[in-house]
Design an enzyme around this catalytic site. Sequence first.
Site, PDB file in Angstrom:
ATOM      1  N   GLU A   1     -33.381 -15.601   4.856  1.00 31.25           N
ATOM      2  CA  GLU A   1     -34.639 -15.983   4.202  1.00 31.25           C
ATOM      3  C   GLU A   1     -34.491 -17.223   3.316  1.00 31.25           C
ATOM      4  O   GLU A   1     -35.494 -17.845   2.942  1.00 31.25           O
ATOM      5  CB  GLU A   1     -35.169 -14.825   3.357  1.00 31.25           C
ATOM      6  CG  GLU A   1     -35.748 -13.685   4.177  1.00 31.25           C
ATOM      7  CD  GLU A   1     -36.223 -12.525   3.321  1.00 31.25           C
ATOM      8  OE1 GLU A   1     -37.074 -11.774   3.795  1.00 31.25           O
ATOM      9  OE2 GLU A   1     -35.720 -12.370   2.178  1.00 31.25           O
TER      10      GLU A   1
ATOM     11  N   GLU B   1     -16.470  -1.439  11.400  1.00 30.29           N
ATOM     12  CA  GLU B   1     -16.444  -1.252   9.950  1.00 30.29           C
ATOM     13  C   GLU B   1     -15.061  -0.841   9.462  1.00 30.29           C
ATOM     14  O   GLU B   1     -14.682  -1.140   8.323  1.00 30.29           O
ATOM     15  CB  GLU B   1     -17.477  -0.195   9.552  1.00 30.29           C
ATOM     16  CG  GLU B   1     -17.592   0.052   8.068  1.00 30.29           C
ATOM     17  CD  GLU B   1     -18.730   0.994   7.715  1.00 30.29           C
ATOM     18  OE1 GLU B   1     -18.689   1.550   6.603  1.00 30.29           O
ATOM     19  OE2 GLU B   1     -19.655   1.159   8.531  1.00 30.29           O
TER      20      GLU B   1
END
Length: 307
Positions: free
Chosen positions: A80, A111
């Site tokens: 953004e 992960e």
Amino acid sequence: MSVTTEGVGQRFRGLDTWGTADVLEALWAGQDRAVAACLAVLPALTAAVEDALPRLEAGGRLIYVGAGTSAVLAALDGLELGPTFGWPRDRLKLILAGITDLTVGFDGAIEDDGDEGARQVAATGCDARDVVIAVSAGGRSAFTCQALAEAARRGAQTIAIACTPMAPLFEGARHTVAVLTGDEVVAGSTRLGAGTAQKAVLNLFSTTLMVRLGATYDNLMVNVRIDNVKLRQRGALMLVRITGCDEAGALAALDRAGGDVKVAALLLTGHTPEGAAHALARAGGRLRAALEDPDHAARQGSAARRT
């Protein structure tokens, strides 16, 4: 109340037997607690922003690291910054465990691969100018922990955000942000309260950073990338507010400036396109400083005399 994200809150036992309104109220209360928990970390965020400013002013990059839900939130915050604040694409890196295509989700096994996290950080060539933000709700993701450790080894500013105290992610981090959201309504589902808190903390950090870097004038996002009709209109309204011109003049200046609101503001107050670019460069990209420059005041006076 527990301060871990994995606790099983006794007050939510029997949740699957509750009515819809009661489930919604419990979830809302969890979100409310998560946002309230962010207040306590404002001093830590202040220190992180102040530390980041000189690095980014020297040309450093923002590098986000995460796994699982935290990776998605980190990516959202980073992506953004370009459209909203004009942050350059080449100064943003996203290191996301097991995510190559969001439409198919993420590979949770990555992960646990700490070496891969470190390898991906090393591949960016990060150094002391860069700011690395690592996000992990529980603060234990091996990928994220070792990625941050590698960034620290290379001299980058390291910011660790987790929702539990004494998280392994905090070890060696220059700045630690422990936003304690407590037990989740649905035990261990960190897309809920912890996710809300992480999104809020990332927003607080990055937006404050952009304001301090000159991406706003007053509370207007003057670095916005104008790439559609809605944003062109928004840019024009910003120019009306900043310069006092009419909307038609604002649109014309915006077109002359190639959609750059800051350049357009300077055009409207006496600069040529080349002069506007030089004025902004002298002001470090900050519109307020360019408008308050004595040379700019002289140009305004000269323009007024010509009219």
